[in-house]
Scaffold this motif. Structure first.
Motif, PDB file in Angstrom:
ATOM      1  N   ASP A   1     -53.898 -13.861  86.429  1.00 33.05           N
ATOM      2  CA  ASP A   1     -53.605 -14.443  85.118  1.00 33.05           C
ATOM      3  C   ASP A   1     -52.331 -15.013  84.895  1.00 33.05           C
ATOM      4  O   ASP A   1     -51.494 -14.295  85.219  1.00 33.05           O
ATOM      5  CB  ASP A   1     -53.867 -13.343  83.952  1.00 33.05           C
ATOM      6  CG  ASP A   1     -54.016 -13.824  82.622  1.00 33.05           C
ATOM      7  OD1 ASP A   1     -53.303 -14.771  82.464  1.00 33.05           O
ATOM      8  OD2 ASP A   1     -54.733 -13.305  81.892  1.00 33.05           O
TER       9      ASP A   1
ATOM     10  N   VAL B   1     -60.748 -14.909  81.453  1.00 32.80           N
ATOM     11  CA  VAL B   1     -59.994 -14.135  82.500  1.00 32.80           C
ATOM     12  C   VAL B   1     -61.048 -14.481  83.435  1.00 32.80           C
ATOM     13  O   VAL B   1     -60.667 -14.578  84.372  1.00 32.80           O
ATOM     14  CB  VAL B   1     -60.020 -12.768  82.025  1.00 32.80           C
ATOM     15  CG1 VAL B   1     -59.757 -11.737  83.345  1.00 32.80           C
ATOM     16  CG2 VAL B   1     -58.659 -12.757  81.190  1.00 32.80           C
TER      17      VAL B   1
ATOM     18  N   TYR C   1     -60.198 -17.454  85.089  1.00 33.41           N
ATOM     19  CA  TYR C   1     -58.757 -17.410  85.913  1.00 33.41           C
ATOM     20  C   TYR C   1     -59.502 -16.787  87.219  1.00 33.41           C
ATOM     21  O   TYR C   1     -58.763 -17.026  88.318  1.00 33.41           O
ATOM     22  CB  TYR C   1     -58.048 -16.314  85.262  1.00 33.41           C
ATOM     23  CG  TYR C   1     -57.149 -16.915  84.112  1.00 33.41           C
ATOM     24  CD1 TYR C   1     -56.815 -18.354  84.054  1.00 33.41           C
ATOM     25  CD2 TYR C   1     -56.808 -16.269  82.921  1.00 33.41           C
ATOM     26  CE1 TYR C   1     -56.203 -18.794  83.139  1.00 33.41           C
ATOM     27  CE2 TYR C   1     -55.972 -16.653  81.872  1.00 33.41           C
ATOM     28  CZ  TYR C   1     -55.627 -18.123  81.924  1.00 33.41           C
ATOM     29  OH  TYR C   1     -54.822 -18.614  80.946  1.00 33.41           O
TER      30      TYR C   1
END
Length: 679
Positions: free
Chosen positions: A73, A160, A163
């Motif tokens: 991240d 996320v 990511y």
């Protein structure tokens, strides 16, 4: 054909069509020397040194080589060391990261190993790049340090997951064969799995199935992105070792869900935020070797369709081989064993386990961000860890010399065998009947078995070279050494016990703490320990475990004040001074206090009698402590005067170890290597 000494450990295995040459895994670890450097964009760029470091482990025989964890991240630094690896800066990825990744993977592949990249998200355990931003987690909360955590909504979860998938794709493009997902130890995905941290009442909390929903979203997205021709491994806390944590039944159910996307699961244990459990997350001297293997065995017995990896304080190839043979696991993972000796697997494969430099499980390699360290991960027993680009011994130019080494302790032995490896003719003089110096005590202390193994390793290295002669029961004198015309002399005469100016230290009931090991039955049941440093505190753990009552008298306001660079070991030593010690114990939460140890801080001993000691605290209050034996653990003094007597015995005279400056096993090994490199 010669027979393998450890045939099960070095048998190949095929997973998802990829054949792995053996069952030895170099587990994920960060913090190697100069593996990352700050780029212009503030990111941590992989370096050529990282490629050399991890490929050296592949050259050393591991079947799978993992990188340290990299944060996916771009909004957060990873961990307390503020690591920051940005998978989303295309310029940086294409111009720097991908070329280094390819270099690393090509070198790992050249030695026949599988290259694996570990990906992670910090969750609570990080810092926002933009000051003032909140952290991410399953629940809204405020951390003890004031950081705010916001509960993730589905949009954030999707972000996320993307990511993670993006980072996995970069790993695939960089040449990696495996994606290793960190979902344990209080990092973000592990917190969602945990009923301690995840108390959500929506579809992402409650049951084991709900708590796994977001981590499974991440794994599904990664599998969809990298395709079916890459391996995926998951690092999982199979037990959190705390009340209210994930149960073994939930672990089995969760791994049965994980196996839809993952090929290997590593069964770890503990939570990084709870020091009581970190002794199993990073097993140290007070825990059994392989203390977490029962978790892998249980999972492998109840879950099919996924390979199981065990981890936790395993540094003996015989144990690792037996774990595979007994069906406990499919893979055995080690991190610190490869830090101590990158050639661990090669030595085991070739049938020379006695030449493996053993990890002593001190956790120094984890403390590179702790003052007074300087940001480089170092190893107590492997001084070359900070010299990743040092030339091989055979490449170092030198003139063959006749070298004397005075003293057969850890510093002297390190220097002697390193000199012999270089080709010098070496004579090692030791005044006692055996090698080892102050390390000899470890043979008598249950939780010092790794230090005893290290001493035996040094002794074997010293005795194996024909150009190294050992003279035991021989106290070398300056006149003798001078007359022998040595080209160089290495002085490693060590230190002596410091005797404080306390009335009564010459009483017959007074002993040096360093002189009691193997003679514990002569001490009686009541002991007063003068000195609460590392020596005194570890001896207290040893003595109380034998049932003796110990009063510890320390002038400072804390125990082991010199040991904060090994803070985990320090905390557990202090813990086991006052709690029942059993290294086979797996439940640290309910360990009872022993009632045998009393600790007196800010207190000094003012007089010793044949019945005990008189003490005085910081307010001047005197107290008498009864004792059968009074032990002095009041430090050491360098034998600098004795060492200086050899100053003119050769053209090059080098002082090393404790006679140069009282230190530790680490300083002995480092100065021993340094002397050998300079001659």
């Amino acid at each position: 054909m010669s027979k393998l000494m450890f045939p099960h450990l070095f048998s190949p295995i095929t997973v998802r069509g990829i054949t792995i040459k053996n069952r030895v895994v170099s587990s994920c670890h960060s913090g190697g020397p100069n593996l990352y450097q700050a780029g212009d964009n503030g990111c941590s760029n992989l370096t050529e040194t990282a490629a050399l470091y991890f490929s050296a482990i592949a050259r050393g025989g591991a079947g799978i080589v993992n990188t340290g964890h990299l944060g996916v991240d771009p909004r957060y630094y990873l961990g307390s060391n503020h690591e920051y690896f940005n998978f989303h800066d295309d310029k940086m990825i294409h111009e720097h990261q991908l070329p280094v990744m390819h270099m690393m993977c090509d070198m790992i592949h050249a030695y026949g190993a599988i290259a694996s990249i570990e990906l992670n998200h910090p969750g609570h355990y990080g810092t926002p790049v933009e000051e003032g931003d909140s952290m991410l987690g399953p629940m809204d909360c405020v951390l003890p340090d004031g950081k705010k955590v916001r509960a993730m909504d589905e949009a954030e979860m999707t972000c996320v997951a993307d990511y993670f998938a993006r980072a996995a794709l970069i790993g695939k493009r960089g040449g990696f064969d495996m994606i290793n997902i960190h979902a344990a130890h209080n990092w973000l995905l592990g917190m969602f799995f945990s009923p301690i941290n995840n108390k959500r009442t929506d579809a992402y909390g409650g049951s084991a199935e709900n708590r796994a929903r977001f981590p499974l979203m991440v794994l599904k997205r990664i599998r969809e992105t990298v395709g079916d021709n890459m391996l995926i491994s998951v690092r999982f806390s199979a037990s959190e070792l705390l009340k209210g944590g994930i149960t073994i039944e939930e672990t089995i159910a969760t791994i049965n869900m994980i196996k839809e996307y993952a090929d290997i699961v590593q069964c770890s244990a503990g939570k990084i935020f709870n020091y009581v459990t970190t002794g199993f997350l990073f097993p140290m001297q007070y825990m059994d070797h392989g203390c977490n293997t029962y978790l892998a065995e249980t999972v492998r017995k109840h879950v099919s369709g996924i390979k199981v990896e065990t981890v936790g304080g395993i540094n003996d190839p015989a144990m690792a081989d037996q774990l595979i043979a007994d069906g406990v696991c499919d893979f055995v993972a080690m991190a610190r064993s490869f830090i101590a000796d990158p050639n661990w697997a090669r030595k085991a494969h070739d049938g020379h386990p006695e030449d493996i430099r053993p990890c002593i499980r001190c956790l120094r390699c984890l403390n590179y961000a702790t003052p007074p360290q300087t940001g480089t991960s170092i190893c107590t027993v492997n001084p070359r860890r900070v010299l990743p680009r040092a030339l091989e011994q055979s490449e170092l130019p030198f003139q063959k010399k006749h070298v004397a080494v005075i003293g057969g302790g850890p510093a002297g032995m390190q220097a002697a065998y390193e000199l012999a490896v270089k080709g010098h003719d070496v004579e090692l003089y030791e005044k006692s009947e055996k090698l080892g110096g102050r390390l000899e005590f470890a043979d008598h202390v249950d939780f010092k078995e790794d230090v005893a193994r290290y001493r035996r390793y040094l002794e074997r290295q010293v005795l194996k070279y024909p150009n190294l002669t050992v003279h035991l029961n021989t106290e070398a004198t300056p006149a003798q050494i001078d007359s022998a015309n040595f080209d160089a002399v290495v002085v490693a005469v060590g230190s002596s016990d410091a005797i404080p100016p306390i009335p009564g230290t010459d009483s017959p009931n007074v002993r040096l703490c360093t002189d009691i090991f193997g003679k514990e039955d002569t001490l009686g049941q009541k002991v007063v320990m003068i000195g609460g440093g590392t020596v005194g505190c570890e001896a207290t753990v040893h003595l109380q475990s034998l049932g003796k009552k110990v009063d510890v008298v320390e002038m400072a306001d804390e125990l082991m004040p010199e040991a904060h660079d090994l803070d985990d070991e320090r905390r557990f030593t202090i813990y086991y001074m006052e709690h029942e010690f059993n290294k086979h114990n797996r439940n640290m939460v309910d360990v009872p206090e022993n009632g045998r140890v009393r600790i007196f801080l800010k207190t000094r001993c003012v007089e010793i009698t044949d019945k005990g000691v008189w003490t005085e605290d910081s307010e001047g209050k005197r107290q008498f402590l009864e004792a059968d034996t009074v032990l002095l653990a009041t430090g050491f003094r360098a034998k600098s005067e004795e060492a200086s007597a050899f100053a003119d015995t050769a053209l090059d005279v080098i002082m090393i170890g404790d006679c140069k400056k009282v230190g530790s096993i680490m300083t002995c090994s480092a100065t021993g290597l340094g002397a050998a490199m300079s001659i």
